[in-house]
Enzyme design. Structure first.
Site, mmCIF file in Angstrom:
data_model
loop_
_atom_site.group_PDB
_atom_site.id
_atom_site.type_symbol
_atom_site.label_atom_id
_atom_site.label_comp_id
_atom_site.label_asym_id
_atom_site.label_seq_id
_atom_site.Cartn_x
_atom_site.Cartn_y
_atom_site.Cartn_z
ATOM 1 N N TYR A 62 29.551 -71.985 8.736
ATOM 2 C CA TYR A 62 30.278 -72.362 9.886
ATOM 3 C C TYR A 62 30.786 -73.855 9.829
ATOM 4 O O TYR A 62 31.447 -74.324 9.019
ATOM 5 C CB TYR A 62 29.536 -71.716 11.038
ATOM 6 C CG TYR A 62 29.814 -70.412 11.161
ATOM 7 C CD1 TYR A 62 30.906 -69.771 11.886
ATOM 8 C CD2 TYR A 62 28.625 -69.579 10.832
ATOM 9 C CE1 TYR A 62 30.953 -68.246 12.059
ATOM 10 C CE2 TYR A 62 28.984 -68.074 11.140
ATOM 11 C CZ TYR A 62 29.904 -67.614 11.600
ATOM 12 O OH TYR A 62 29.927 -66.168 11.765
ATOM 13 N N SER A 63 30.269 -74.399 11.095
ATOM 14 C CA SER A 63 31.120 -75.488 11.410
ATOM 15 C C SER A 63 30.510 -77.021 10.575
ATOM 16 O O SER A 63 30.863 -77.990 10.808
ATOM 17 C CB SER A 63 30.963 -75.858 12.817
ATOM 18 O OG SER A 63 31.836 -75.176 13.708
ATOM 19 N N CYS A 64 29.608 -76.822 9.879
ATOM 20 C CA CYS A 64 29.067 -77.832 8.915
ATOM 21 C C CYS A 64 30.476 -78.087 8.120
ATOM 22 O O CYS A 64 30.243 -79.329 7.435
ATOM 23 C CB CYS A 64 28.056 -77.293 8.019
ATOM 24 S SG CYS A 64 26.471 -76.900 8.726
ATOM 25 N N LYS A 66 33.225 -78.983 9.227
ATOM 26 C CA LYS A 66 33.904 -80.054 9.839
ATOM 27 C C LYS A 66 33.792 -81.434 9.194
ATOM 28 O O LYS A 66 34.605 -82.229 9.177
ATOM 29 C CB LYS A 66 33.578 -80.058 11.133
ATOM 30 C CG LYS A 66 34.399 -78.821 12.152
ATOM 31 C CD LYS A 66 34.134 -78.939 13.467
ATOM 32 C CE LYS A 66 34.688 -77.766 14.261
ATOM 33 N NZ LYS A 66 34.127 -76.564 14.213
#
Length: 405
Positions: A62-64, A66
């Site tokens: 997921y947002s790792c 970014k």
């Protein structure tokens, strides 16, 4: 598996999580001053088949993502191909309309652009067409005056940053990750996974933890059946301020399909895919906000390489982790802090050291670097933490690391 005796308490915490039924499959890795001191994995990658979690099992994090997308853009800035302080419209002319003429690349990276949610529902057919989604954002008006507040751009961050990268290079973030980061460093790390990686990736599950009464949500809070549309001017143009009771406010927002939180995290709606984030479409799409497929060891090695100056110049990294936005988050409804694509310590990034930086992923995954202590760590798993309790597993592991220093 490997665990330096100095970090035996880390292994004890990791093993206790499995003994207590808190994990299905997971991995945790730590580098200290460039040396791999913790490399642990256990459990099953897929509870349907009981396939074991191996040393090289990748998983959707997921947002790792970014932080990795930000690093790609910062590499371009070092080469003089983009100016993070300049308006986005200089490289993406279509973006400079509807009160966005002064939105800078820095605003995109620090979640200050006022574009956390897409106005119109993105159809599944468009999930792998990032330029098309970016074009939707280019035609929108910001919810707040850019730079006057910040709010977590959970999904739109990637389409915005990714389009800047594409306009400058003609390539996607995923292509540049492969060519400039994963390939040269030999990392098992993909933003847009190939078929062979998808075939061996761990399968995410929302199975509740023992004693949990919360409703576990795989990719985000439920967005209901609404289309996520709004009339022009219907949303506040000024900061809403911190709620008096953030937990109650978050719970209320999660239940409201029209809340900014739900419209931010649920469009494009990953749940519309059969299997959600386990669907090959999602694993292959390479969204620069939530498209990362990686191992714990490679996620930790990414931060090791940042700290070691292999990916960015030291002065670039120092500037990138300098907080640009902090305080009440208009989307998350709690305190958050962001540098240029990196989270800094706050309620949204609860870490043991004030000098740490990195990024979390919904469900519990975490990547972290700490220039003061020389620590680089990565934690990934397939048993998703529920949206209200967060992920105490990663917090306990990180605390064990710092207590071992």
């Amino acid at each position: 598996m490997h665990c330096d005796p100095r970090f035996s308490r880390v292994r004890e915490v990791f093993e206790r999580h499995f003994a207590d039924g808190l994990e299905l499959g997971a991995a945790f890795a730590v580098y200290l001053d460039g040396e791999l001191v913790v490399d642990l994995w256990d459990g099953v990658a897929d509870r349907r088949t009981e396939r074991p979690w191996e040393a090289d099992t990748p998983v959707f994090a997921y947002s790792c993502t970014k932080a990795i997308a930000a690093t790609v853009l910062l590499q371009l800035a070092e080469r003089g191909l983009v100016d993070v302080s300049a308006p986005v419209a200089e490289v993406w002319p279509e973006f400079g309309v509807r009160a966005k003429q002064r939105v800078t690349v820095e605003h995109l990276l620090s979640h200050q652009a006022g574009l956390p949610a897409l106005d119109e529902r993105v159809p599944v057919a468009e999930f792998e067409d990032q330029p098309a989604i970016a074009a939707r954002l280019a035609g929108q008006r910001p919810i707040w005056r850019p730079g006057s507040a910040h709010g977590y751009h959970a999904l739109t961050y990637g389409f915005l940053v990714g389009e800047v990268v594409r306009r400058v290079t003609g390539k996607s973030v995923g292509e540049l990750v492969a060519a400039e980061i994963a390939g040269p460093l030999g990392l098992d790390l993909w933003v847009g996974a190939p078929d062979d990686v998808i075939a061996r990736a761990a399968r995410l599950t929302a199975e509740p933890s023992p004693g949990s009464e919360s409703d576990p949500r795989l990719p985000a809070p439920d967005t209901g059946s609404g289309q996520g549309r709004r009339a022009p001017g219907a949303l506040p143009r000024t900061p809403i301020g911190p709620p008096k009771d953030p937990i109650a406010a978050i719970a209320m927002a999660a239940k409201d399909p029209n809340s900014l939180m739900n419209r931010t995290m649920g469009n494009p709606r990953i749940q519309d895919l059969q299997g959600g984030a386990n669907n090959p479409v999602m694993l292959r799409a390479g969204w620069p906000a939530v498209g990362l497929v990686t191992t714990a060891r490679s996620l930790a090695a990414f931060y090791r390489s940042l700290l070691g100056g292999d990916l960015l110049r030291p002065e670039t990294l120092t500037d990138a982790i300098r907080p640009r936005a902090s305080g009440p988050d208009q989307v998350l409804l709690l305190e958050s802090a962001f540098g240029l694509g990196f989270m800094r310590p706050a309620m949204s990034f609860f870490v043991p050291s004030v000098t740490a930086f990195g990024h979390t992923g919904v469900g519990g995954s975490v990547g972290l670097g700490d220039p003061k202590y020389g620590v680089a760590a990565g934690y990934v798993m397939n048993k998703m933490a529920d949206v209200f309790s967060g992920n105490q597993r990663a917090i306990r592991l990180m605390e064990a690391v710092y207590r071992s220093l």
